[in-house]
Design an enzyme around this catalytic site. Structure first.
Site, PDB file in Angstrom:
ATOM      1  N   LYS A   1       0.996  -1.431   0.570  1.00 38.57           N
ATOM      2  CA  LYS A   1       0.221  -0.174   0.137  1.00 38.57           C
ATOM      3  C   LYS A   1       1.003   1.574  -0.016  1.00 38.57           C
ATOM      4  O   LYS A   1       2.020   1.050   0.059  1.00 38.57           O
ATOM      5  CB  LYS A   1      -0.732  -0.035   1.302  1.00 38.57           C
ATOM      6  CG  LYS A   1      -1.921  -1.350   1.755  1.00 38.57           C
ATOM      7  CD  LYS A   1      -2.575  -1.248   1.756  1.00 38.57           C
ATOM      8  CE  LYS A   1      -3.459  -2.476   2.713  1.00 38.57           C
ATOM      9  NZ  LYS A   1      -4.260  -2.467   4.142  1.00 38.57           N
TER      10      LYS A   1
ATOM     11  N   PHE B   1     -16.030   3.858   7.537  1.00 39.73           N
ATOM     12  CA  PHE B   1     -14.353   3.378   6.902  1.00 39.73           C
ATOM     13  C   PHE B   1     -14.145   3.946   6.055  1.00 39.73           C
ATOM     14  O   PHE B   1     -13.180   4.032   4.934  1.00 39.73           O
ATOM     15  CB  PHE B   1     -13.879   2.797   7.525  1.00 39.73           C
ATOM     16  CG  PHE B   1     -13.623   1.847   7.541  1.00 39.73           C
ATOM     17  CD1 PHE B   1     -13.351   0.793   5.649  1.00 39.73           C
ATOM     18  CD2 PHE B   1     -14.751   0.604   7.831  1.00 39.73           C
ATOM     19  CE1 PHE B   1     -13.167  -0.403   5.760  1.00 39.73           C
ATOM     20  CE2 PHE B   1     -14.427  -1.157   7.891  1.00 39.73           C
ATOM     21  CZ  PHE B   1     -14.225  -1.412   7.509  1.00 39.73           C
TER      22      PHE B   1
ATOM     23  N   ARG C   1      -0.711 -14.586   4.172  1.00 40.27           N
ATOM     24  CA  ARG C   1      -1.451 -14.069   4.898  1.00 40.27           C
ATOM     25  C   ARG C   1      -0.827 -14.544   5.662  1.00 40.27           C
ATOM     26  O   ARG C   1      -0.990 -13.568   7.366  1.00 40.27           O
ATOM     27  CB  ARG C   1      -2.725 -14.443   4.913  1.00 40.27           C
ATOM     28  CG  ARG C   1      -3.561 -14.218   4.025  1.00 40.27           C
ATOM     29  CD  ARG C   1      -5.194 -14.362   3.143  1.00 40.27           C
ATOM     30  NE  ARG C   1      -5.479 -13.461   4.940  1.00 40.27           N
ATOM     31  CZ  ARG C   1      -6.432 -12.690   4.666  1.00 40.27           C
ATOM     32  NH1 ARG C   1      -5.588 -11.891   3.893  1.00 40.27           N
ATOM     33  NH2 ARG C   1      -7.416 -12.149   6.158  1.00 40.27           N
TER      34      ARG C   1
ATOM     35  N   THR D   1      -4.485  -7.782  10.392  1.00 37.67           N
ATOM     36  CA  THR D   1      -4.820  -6.829   9.939  1.00 37.67           C
ATOM     37  C   THR D   1      -4.660  -5.752  10.863  1.00 37.67           C
ATOM     38  O   THR D   1      -4.031  -4.500  10.976  1.00 37.67           O
ATOM     39  CB  THR D   1      -6.307  -6.942   9.148  1.00 37.67           C
ATOM     40  OG1 THR D   1      -6.417  -7.392   8.951  1.00 37.67           O
ATOM     41  CG2 THR D   1      -6.555  -5.722   8.979  1.00 37.67           C
TER      42      THR D   1
ATOM     43  N   ARG E   1       3.261  -6.692   9.275  1.00 39.00           N
ATOM     44  CA  ARG E   1       2.337  -5.989   9.956  1.00 39.00           C
ATOM     45  C   ARG E   1       3.317  -5.831  11.448  1.00 39.00           C
ATOM     46  O   ARG E   1       3.191  -4.733  12.032  1.00 39.00           O
ATOM     47  CB  ARG E   1       1.040  -5.955   9.718  1.00 39.00           C
ATOM     48  CG  ARG E   1       0.850  -5.954   8.555  1.00 39.00           C
ATOM     49  CD  ARG E   1      -0.622  -6.723   8.304  1.00 39.00           C
ATOM     50  NE  ARG E   1      -1.601  -6.026   7.208  1.00 39.00           N
ATOM     51  CZ  ARG E   1      -2.400  -7.304   7.094  1.00 39.00           C
ATOM     52  NH1 ARG E   1      -2.867  -8.352   7.689  1.00 39.00           N
ATOM     53  NH2 ARG E   1      -2.857  -6.835   5.501  1.00 39.00           N
TER      54      ARG E   1
ATOM     55  N   ASN F   1      -1.667  -0.075   7.168  1.00 38.19           N
ATOM     56  CA  ASN F   1      -0.979  -2.057   7.919  1.00 38.19           C
ATOM     57  C   ASN F   1      -0.107  -2.387   6.851  1.00 38.19           C
ATOM     58  O   ASN F   1       0.005  -3.564   7.095  1.00 38.19           O
ATOM     59  CB  ASN F   1      -2.189  -2.800   8.306  1.00 38.19           C
ATOM     60  CG  ASN F   1      -3.187  -3.595   7.408  1.00 38.19           C
ATOM     61  OD1 ASN F   1      -2.682  -3.034   6.063  1.00 38.19           O
ATOM     62  ND2 ASN F   1      -4.036  -4.140   7.702  1.00 38.19           N
TER      63      ASN F   1
ATOM     64  N   HIS G   1      -1.798  -5.504   1.563  1.00 36.49           N
ATOM     65  CA  HIS G   1      -2.993  -6.428   1.994  1.00 36.49           C
ATOM     66  C   HIS G   1      -2.889  -7.999   0.453  1.00 36.49           C
ATOM     67  O   HIS G   1      -1.777  -7.637  -0.649  1.00 36.49           O
ATOM     68  CB  HIS G   1      -4.361  -5.803   0.643  1.00 36.49           C
ATOM     69  CG  HIS G   1      -5.252  -6.208  -0.067  1.00 36.49           C
ATOM     70  ND1 HIS G   1      -6.368  -6.374   0.404  1.00 36.49           N
ATOM     71  CD2 HIS G   1      -5.213  -7.591  -1.635  1.00 36.49           C
ATOM     72  CE1 HIS G   1      -7.285  -7.446  -0.257  1.00 36.49           C
ATOM     73  NE2 HIS G   1      -6.274  -7.425  -1.097  1.00 36.49           N
TER      74      HIS G   1
END
Length: 136
Positions: free
Chosen positions: A10, A58, A86, A92, A104, A114, A117
């Protein structure tokens, strides 16, 4: 079984210079990069990607964040690629759910920003890969 997953590094990860660190962890896990591209995300792509969150409070801030700067989109391949990524991504919520040693857990500071994705199922991986890499 070999499968594919979509990963986004991100805008916060790109801004903070963590792309190399994330890619290093992906490669050390044994996953293969099938596609990789630096992208500026338009509103339509952001809305399509996060459509499942459209009714959540959000959603607007999520769209603003994901379109705030360039991101890296990648398709990974490997045995159980979805679960494998993952696992290295971590939970998350980077403070409460992401273990130290995960991307993370080591680098993220808040739930929305974070760093990464990753697709959460084979169905979402197929949909997300088609959205971000239509030629694949």
């Amino acid at each position: 079984m070999t499968e594919r997953t979509l990963v986004l590094i991100k805008p916060d990860g790109v801004r903070r210079g963590l792309v190399g660190e994330v890619l290093n962890r992906i490669e050390r896990k044994g996953l293969t990069l099938a596609a990789l591209e630096l992208k500026n995300v338009d509103d339509a792509t952001a809305r399509a990607h996060y459509a499942e969150h459209a009714e959540k409070p959000f959603f607007g801030s999520l769209l603003e964040f994901i379109t705030s700067g360039p991101l890296v989109a990648a398709v990974l391949e490997g045995p159980r690629a979805i679960a494998a990524f993952r696992q290295i991504a971590g939970g998350t919520d980077p403070v409460e759910k992401a273990a130290t040693g995960s991307i993370r857990g080591d680098f993220a500071l808040e739930t929305q920003e974070n760093l990464v994705h990753g697709s959460d199922s084979p169905e979402s991986a197929a949909r997300e890969i088609a959205l971000w890499f239509p030629a694949l």
